[in-house]
Design a protein around this motif. Structure first.
Motif, PDB file in Angstrom:
ATOM      1  N   LYS A   1      50.681 -39.882 -30.304  1.00  0.00           N
ATOM      2  CA  LYS A   1      49.964 -38.618 -30.333  1.00  0.00           C
ATOM      3  C   LYS A   1      48.940 -38.571 -29.210  1.00  0.00           C
ATOM      4  O   LYS A   1      48.229 -39.525 -28.958  1.00  0.00           O
ATOM      5  CB  LYS A   1      49.261 -38.429 -31.670  1.00  0.00           C
ATOM      6  N   LYS A   2      48.912 -37.434 -28.542  1.00  0.00           N
ATOM      7  CA  LYS A   2      47.921 -37.163 -27.500  1.00  0.00           C
ATOM      8  C   LYS A   2      47.374 -35.772 -27.767  1.00  0.00           C
ATOM      9  O   LYS A   2      48.128 -34.803 -27.772  1.00  0.00           O
ATOM     10  CB  LYS A   2      48.556 -37.245 -26.111  1.00  0.00           C
ATOM     11  N   GLY A   3      46.084 -35.700 -27.997  1.00  0.00           N
ATOM     12  CA  GLY A   3      45.488 -34.406 -28.318  1.00  0.00           C
ATOM     13  C   GLY A   3      46.036 -33.817 -29.606  1.00  0.00           C
ATOM     14  O   GLY A   3      46.138 -32.604 -29.739  1.00  0.00           O
ATOM     15  N   GLY A   4      46.420 -34.670 -30.546  1.00  0.00           N
ATOM     16  CA  GLY A   4      46.932 -34.210 -31.837  1.00  0.00           C
ATOM     17  C   GLY A   4      48.406 -33.824 -31.830  1.00  0.00           C
ATOM     18  O   GLY A   4      48.944 -33.437 -32.856  1.00  0.00           O
ATOM     19  N   LYS A   5      49.080 -33.926 -30.683  1.00  0.00           N
ATOM     20  CA  LYS A   5      50.497 -33.565 -30.589  1.00  0.00           C
ATOM     21  C   LYS A   5      51.312 -34.798 -30.230  1.00  0.00           C
ATOM     22  O   LYS A   5      50.871 -35.652 -29.462  1.00  0.00           O
ATOM     23  CB  LYS A   5      50.710 -32.485 -29.535  1.00  0.00           C
ATOM     24  N   TRP A   6      52.518 -34.858 -30.771  1.00  0.00           N
ATOM     25  CA  TRP A   6      53.414 -35.967 -30.454  1.00  0.00           C
ATOM     26  C   TRP A   6      53.942 -35.813 -29.037  1.00  0.00           C
ATOM     27  O   TRP A   6      54.349 -34.725 -28.624  1.00  0.00           O
ATOM     28  CB  TRP A   6      54.590 -36.007 -31.428  1.00  0.00           C
TER      29      TRP A   6
END
Length: 85
Positions: free
Chosen positions: A9-14
């Motif tokens: 996850k980066k910035g809450g997104k996969w």
């Protein structure tokens, strides 16, 4: 050739990233050990015993030495985009 796929996850997104290294197999197996031994001799690695690869103190230097030794790095699923080190 070797390939690593990283998912997280980066910035809450996969996100998914793919990286690869290409060279003759003797270079891919022998060169990393040779560089580590050189770095020990240069006092850039002072740990003792069995260690994982994350012990290398400067990944940019280590990868740069691999590149100088003939290893080519790529990114992306198709492994055609050179990775700028």
């Amino acid at each position: 050739a070797g390939r690593v796929d990283v998912t997280g996850k980066k910035g809450g997104k996969w996100v998914h990233r793919a990286y690869g290294a290409v060279a003759h197999m003797d270079v891919l197996t022998g060169l990393p050990a040779s560089i580590a031994i050189q770095m020990i001799g240069e006092d850039k690695i002072d740990a003792k015993g069995v260690m994982g690869p994350e012990i290398i103190p400067d990944p940019d230097e280590f990868l740069g030495r691999l590149k100088e030794g003939g290893v080519r790095f790529f990114e992306g699923d198709d492994m055609t985009t050179p990775l700028d080190l």
